[in-house]
Design a protein around this motif. Structure first.
Motif, PDB file in Angstrom:
ATOM      1  N   TRP A  51      34.660  36.635  76.746  1.00 14.94           N
ATOM      2  CA  TRP A  51      35.991  36.054  76.836  1.00 14.94           C
ATOM      3  C   TRP A  51      36.855  36.498  75.671  1.00 14.94           C
ATOM      4  O   TRP A  51      36.399  36.595  74.547  1.00 14.94           O
ATOM      5  CB  TRP A  51      35.923  34.529  76.808  1.00 14.94           C
ATOM      6  N   ASN A  52      38.110  36.719  75.959  1.00 18.75           N
ATOM      7  CA  ASN A  52      39.047  37.075  74.896  1.00 18.75           C
ATOM      8  C   ASN A  52      39.744  35.795  74.412  1.00 18.75           C
ATOM      9  O   ASN A  52      40.942  35.621  74.561  1.00 18.75           O
ATOM     10  CB  ASN A  52      40.064  38.093  75.418  1.00 18.75           C
ATOM     11  N   ILE A  53      38.931  34.892  73.861  1.00 18.98           N
ATOM     12  CA  ILE A  53      39.449  33.595  73.426  1.00 18.98           C
ATOM     13  C   ILE A  53      38.805  33.221  72.094  1.00 18.98           C
ATOM     14  O   ILE A  53      37.616  33.474  71.881  1.00 18.98           O
ATOM     15  CB  ILE A  53      39.176  32.499  74.494  1.00 18.98           C
ATOM     16  N   SER A  54      39.578  32.651  71.223  1.00 14.67           N
ATOM     17  CA  SER A  54      39.069  32.233  69.914  1.00 14.67           C
ATOM     18  C   SER A  54      38.018  31.141  70.079  1.00 14.67           C
ATOM     19  O   SER A  54      38.148  30.253  70.926  1.00 14.67           O
ATOM     20  CB  SER A  54      40.236  31.707  69.069  1.00 14.67           C
ATOM     21  N   ALA A  55      36.972  31.224  69.275  1.00 12.13           N
ATOM     22  CA  ALA A  55      35.934  30.185  69.296  1.00 12.13           C
ATOM     23  C   ALA A  55      36.539  28.825  68.949  1.00 12.13           C
ATOM     24  O   ALA A  55      36.117  27.793  69.486  1.00 12.13           O
ATOM     25  CB  ALA A  55      34.823  30.542  68.318  1.00 12.13           C
ATOM     26  N   LEU A  56      37.527  28.823  68.073  1.00  6.93           N
ATOM     27  CA  LEU A  56      38.186  27.570  67.678  1.00  6.93           C
ATOM     28  C   LEU A  56      38.939  26.962  68.853  1.00  6.93           C
ATOM     29  O   LEU A  56      38.888  25.746  69.089  1.00  6.93           O
ATOM     30  CB  LEU A  56      39.151  27.822  66.513  1.00  6.93           C
ATOM     31  N   LEU A  57      39.621  27.806  69.604  1.00  2.00           N
ATOM     32  CA  LEU A  57      40.367  27.325  70.768  1.00  2.00           C
ATOM     33  C   LEU A  57      39.411  26.844  71.857  1.00  2.00           C
ATOM     34  O   LEU A  57      39.663  25.832  72.518  1.00  2.00           O
ATOM     35  CB  LEU A  57      41.267  28.445  71.309  1.00  2.00           C
ATOM     36  N   LEU A  58      38.287  27.562  72.023  1.00  2.00           N
ATOM     37  CA  LEU A  58      37.273  27.162  73.008  1.00  2.00           C
ATOM     38  C   LEU A  58      36.727  25.779  72.657  1.00  2.00           C
ATOM     39  O   LEU A  58      36.601  24.918  73.535  1.00  2.00           O
ATOM     40  CB  LEU A  58      36.143  28.192  73.041  1.00  2.00           C
ATOM     41  N   ALA A  59      36.411  25.568  71.384  1.00  2.00           N
ATOM     42  CA  ALA A  59      35.896  24.267  70.938  1.00  2.00           C
ATOM     43  C   ALA A  59      36.920  23.165  71.199  1.00  2.00           C
ATOM     44  O   ALA A  59      36.567  22.068  71.646  1.00  2.00           O
ATOM     45  CB  ALA A  59      35.557  24.335  69.453  1.00  2.00           C
ATOM     46  N   TRP A  60      38.186  23.455  70.927  1.00  3.17           N
ATOM     47  CA  TRP A  60      39.254  22.479  71.152  1.00  3.17           C
ATOM     48  C   TRP A  60      39.361  22.123  72.645  1.00  3.17           C
ATOM     49  O   TRP A  60      39.455  20.951  73.001  1.00  3.17           O
ATOM     50  CB  TRP A  60      40.582  23.054  70.653  1.00  3.17           C
ATOM     51  N   CYS A  64      47.719  24.173  63.434  1.00  5.63           N
ATOM     52  CA  CYS A  64      47.472  24.342  61.996  1.00  5.63           C
ATOM     53  C   CYS A  64      46.121  24.993  61.743  1.00  5.63           C
ATOM     54  O   CYS A  64      45.981  25.850  60.864  1.00  5.63           O
ATOM     55  CB  CYS A  64      47.536  22.991  61.293  1.00  5.63           C
ATOM     56  N   VAL A  65      45.121  24.576  62.521  1.00  2.00           N
ATOM     57  CA  VAL A  65      43.774  25.150  62.368  1.00  2.00           C
ATOM     58  C   VAL A  65      43.785  26.648  62.663  1.00  2.00           C
ATOM     59  O   VAL A  65      43.207  27.453  61.923  1.00  2.00           O
ATOM     60  CB  VAL A  65      42.770  24.424  63.305  1.00  2.00           C
ATOM     61  N   LEU A  66      44.454  27.042  63.750  1.00  2.00           N
ATOM     62  CA  LEU A  66      44.517  28.464  64.124  1.00  2.00           C
ATOM     63  C   LEU A  66      45.289  29.265  63.082  1.00  2.00           C
ATOM     64  O   LEU A  66      44.919  30.415  62.776  1.00  2.00           O
ATOM     65  CB  LEU A  66      45.155  28.618  65.505  1.00  2.00           C
ATOM     66  N   LEU A  67      46.358  28.685  62.527  1.00  2.00           N
ATOM     67  CA  LEU A  67      47.099  29.366  61.465  1.00  2.00           C
ATOM     68  C   LEU A  67      46.236  29.570  60.221  1.00  2.00           C
ATOM     69  O   LEU A  67      46.241  30.643  59.614  1.00  2.00           O
ATOM     70  CB  LEU A  67      48.353  28.566  61.100  1.00  2.00           C
ATOM     71  N   LEU A  68      45.487  28.542  59.851  1.00  2.00           N
ATOM     72  CA  LEU A  68      44.597  28.653  58.698  1.00  2.00           C
ATOM     73  C   LEU A  68      43.523  29.713  58.919  1.00  2.00           C
ATOM     74  O   LEU A  68      43.112  30.415  57.995  1.00  2.00           O
ATOM     75  CB  LEU A  68      43.933  27.292  58.408  1.00  2.00           C
ATOM     76  N   SER A  69      43.051  29.815  60.182  1.00  2.00           N
ATOM     77  CA  SER A  69      42.005  30.813  60.475  1.00  2.00           C
ATOM     78  C   SER A  69      42.489  32.232  60.272  1.00  2.00           C
ATOM     79  O   SER A  69      41.686  33.154  60.071  1.00  2.00           O
ATOM     80  CB  SER A  69      41.492  30.624  61.909  1.00  2.00           C
TER      81      SER A  69
END
Length: 465
Positions: free
Chosen positions: A358-367, A457-462
């Protein structure tokens, strides 16, 4: 303990208790979660019992031997209670001491006495953030609602202009900041560093609370312009006290465990040598157990004795603080059992395998996973525990900061759109005297804002860490 948890998760994922394929495991997860949702929402069964039954259904559909499922669930429950149960208890004791000594009222009264009318919504989010740091969301509501109603009534404010900032401050703390149960369990499951997660959690919490609190309250007050219900303005619990602890010492006591845990994180970064004497000392001093235990012991003197409470009264306060959290500990423990059943069945590894393409961030998947479970169950804690168990393998190759951000992403997802299956929804509705539609337009939208702004904010920090 955190590093051991990661190794255990990795080992469990490598030797699952079932050899079912991805499709069967996917169906098993959906079946297990569907049973939990159905039992909690339709049959009003306690979440503790629902999670046990859901774990058994998950294992059965996945084709795992039920004796191994029971072993997995019991191990997960035991590990979770051992890791977080004591911390939840210590947090409850600290919160009760803060309330019974008049410390919470002292913080509230001091800030309100110095805040102008224009600054009042900002004062409310600050009060909620400080008071909500060591205590559960529901306890925070009970503490702050009388203040919110009194301020709105005396200052002739719209209730939403004062209430929304207070609720936002409490909710952000509950979802993102240790030592609240959800973040603690997620930190343990993912193997994140507590100090780093706490520091980054504060960075995420501040803009999130501002946008969902004082800023959004302007619009909420226009959409739902109501006055405080007369029958809901109770007397404060500490009005009968002859004296109260001072503002400075109260705030210092509340922030003590946070400072101790952050000091450990700072020493870990600066020294970066596990064998160094200084780092070993701070590893002990800054551990959540020692930090919270120290704060509780200090609070007995700085809060309890300062308020003139006798030893017997302090002992009674401690005793009364533990009874209400029995259910919370059991739910968190059962959630840990469900999480371990997910992991041992190989579900975490399945998500890892499937999401690689998947072309998706692990952080976004968790969210997204946390959002789905939150919407279904109505419980932020259940959503956090379940999502953490599902995405734990994704953290194996992450840096310390990104593992912490993964925990925060889960926490943000667990707060998404509170509605009729969430006890907090009805608590807010009744205290503020709103109907269901008004509660959806204010409280539910505020929770969604916290979730969306938080993950932003989390994605920006990443991107920068």
């Amino acid at each position: 303990m955190t590093h051991l948890s990661v190794e255990m998760l990795a080992a469990d994922a490598a030797e699952p208790i079932t050899s079912a394929g991805h499709a069967q495991l996917g169906i098993a997860v959906l079946a297990g979660i569907a049973v939990i949702v159905l039992l909690i929402t339709k049959f009003k069964l306690h979440a503790f019992l629902s999670l046990i039954i859901g774990s058994l259904v998950l294992g059965a559909v996945a084709g795992a031997p039920l004796d191994k499922v029971i072993t997995s669930f019991s191990a997960g429950l035991g590990t979770t209670v051992a890791g977080t149960g004591v911390l939840i208890a210590l947090g409850a004791v600290l919160g009760r001491l803060l309330a019974d000594s008049g410390g919470a009222d002292q913080i509230v009264d001091t800030i309100l006495a110095r805040a102008s009318r224009k600054a009042m919504p900002w004062a409310m989010v600050l009060i909620a953030g400080i008071v909500g740091l060591p205590i559960f969301f529901e306890v925070g509501i009970v503490l702050l609602i009388p203040v919110v109603l009194l301020v709105a009534k005396r200052g002739n404010f719209s209730l939403m202009r004062i209430g929304i900032p207070a609720l936002a401050g409490l909710s952000v703390m509950h979802g993102l900041i240790p030592p609240h149960p959800g973040p603690l369990v997620a930190i343990d499951a993912v193997g994140a560093n507590l100090g780093v997660t706490l520091a980054l959690g504060v960075v995420v919490a501040i803009p999130t609370a501002i946008i969902a609190g004082p800023v959004f309250s302007r619009y909420a007050a226009r959409w739902v312009d109501i006055q405080p219900p007369e029958n809901m303005v109770p007397e404060r619990a500490t009005d009968d006290l002859e004296k109260r602890p001072g503002f400075g010492i109260t705030v210092a006591t509340v922030l003590l465990p946070v400072v101790m845990m952050l000091a450990k994180a700072l020493v870990d970064i600066v020294v970066d040598n596990p064998e160094h004497t200084v780092q070993r000392v701070f590893d002990v001093v800054g551990s959540p157990l020692i930090a919270l235990l120290t704060a509780v012991l200090v609070a007995m003197f700085t809060l309890g004795r300062a308020a003139g409470l006798t030893r017997g009264r302090i002992a009674t306060t401690v005793e009364k603080s533990l009874a209400p959290i029995a259910g919370v500990v059991l739910i968190v423990g059962a959630g840990g059992g469900f999480k371990q059943t997910l992991v041992d069945a190989g579900v975490g590894q399945m998500i890892l395998d499937v999401s690689k393409g998947w072309n998706i961030s692990a952080l976004l998947l968790a969210w997204l996973i946390a959002v789905a479970i939150r919407l279904a169950t109505g419980s932020a804690t259940v959503a956090t525990i379940s999502a953490a168990g599902l995405v734990a393998p994704l953290a194996a190759e992450m840096s310390t900061t990104h593992a912490a951000l993964l925990v925060l992403a889960i926490g943000c997802g667990s707060l998404f759109f509170s509605h009729v299956n969430d006890a907090g929804f009805w608590l807010v509705k009744e205290y503020f005297g709103m109907n269901v539609g008004q509660t959806l337009k204010t409280w539910s939208v505020m929770e969604t804002l916290i979730s969306v702004v938080g993950i932003g904010c989390v994605l920006l920090l990443s991107l920068v860490l």
